[in-house]
Design a protein around this motif. Structure first.
Motif, PDB file in Angstrom:
ATOM      1  N   LYS A  11       0.795  -1.236   0.059  1.00  0.00           N
ATOM      2  CA  LYS A  11       0.049   0.055  -0.025  1.00  0.00           C
ATOM      3  C   LYS A  11       0.895   1.278   0.007  1.00  0.00           C
ATOM      4  CE  LYS A  11      -4.052   1.827   2.397  1.00  0.00           C
ATOM      5  NZ  LYS A  11      -4.911   1.785   1.309  1.00  0.00           N
ATOM      6  N   SER A  12       0.487   2.286  -0.970  1.00  0.00           N
ATOM      7  CA  SER A  12       1.288   3.381  -1.001  1.00  0.00           C
ATOM      8  C   SER A  12       0.165   4.535  -0.991  1.00  0.00           C
ATOM      9  CB  SER A  12       2.230   3.406  -2.289  1.00  0.00           C
ATOM     10  OG  SER A  12       2.818   4.634  -2.430  1.00  0.00           O
ATOM     11  N   GLY A  13      -0.011   5.230   0.118  1.00  0.00           N
ATOM     12  CA  GLY A  13      -1.114   6.201   0.105  1.00  0.00           C
ATOM     13  C   GLY A  13      -2.224   5.426  -0.137  1.00  0.00           C
ATOM     14  N   ASN A  14      -3.283   5.949  -0.736  1.00  0.00           N
ATOM     15  CA  ASN A  14      -4.353   5.204  -0.935  1.00  0.00           C
ATOM     16  C   ASN A  14      -4.597   4.480  -2.235  1.00  0.00           C
ATOM     17  OD1 ASN A  14      -5.930   6.486   1.058  1.00  0.00           O
ATOM     18  ND2 ASN A  14      -6.498   8.355  -0.100  1.00  0.00           N
ATOM     19  N   SER A  15      -3.538   3.742  -2.885  1.00  0.00           N
ATOM     20  CA  SER A  15      -3.229   3.079  -3.894  1.00  0.00           C
ATOM     21  C   SER A  15      -2.381   1.822  -3.476  1.00  0.00           C
ATOM     22  CB  SER A  15      -2.507   3.765  -4.946  1.00  0.00           C
ATOM     23  OG  SER A  15      -3.174   5.130  -5.420  1.00  0.00           O
TER      24      SER A  15
END
Length: 89
Positions: A11-15
């Motif tokens: 997961k990277s931020g909301n992506s």
């Protein structure tokens, strides 16, 4: 057939992101196209926009071309430049 590589989704931020192995030789910031077909994913570099051609030094490569003197251009006022011309905005 090429080599197999394993990568992990995180997961990277909301992506969601996929860390790709350095061994693939990709450069940071490379834009990629991702395709999904029947549950299989493929990716490839996005098409790069065509480069613009620099013609600034073209005259030096064609010495027989001479620039036109400025007085050869007709810069006289046109009828449609007159505010009284029909359709003038």
């Amino acid at each position: 057939m090429g080599e197999d590589y394993k990568a992990k989704i995180f997961k990277s931020g909301n992506s969601l992101a996929l860390r790709l192995p350095k061994a693939l030789g990709l450069e940071e910031g490379t834009e990629m196209v991702l395709r999904e077909e029947h549950g299989k994913f493929t990716f490839q570099p996005a098409d790069i926009a065509p480069r613009k051609i620099d013609v600034s030094k073209f005259a030096g490569k064609a010495p027989w071309l001479e620039p036109l003197p400025r007085e050869d251009f007709d810069d006289s006022p046109r009828a449609w430049d007159d505010p009284d011309f029909p359709g003038f905005r």
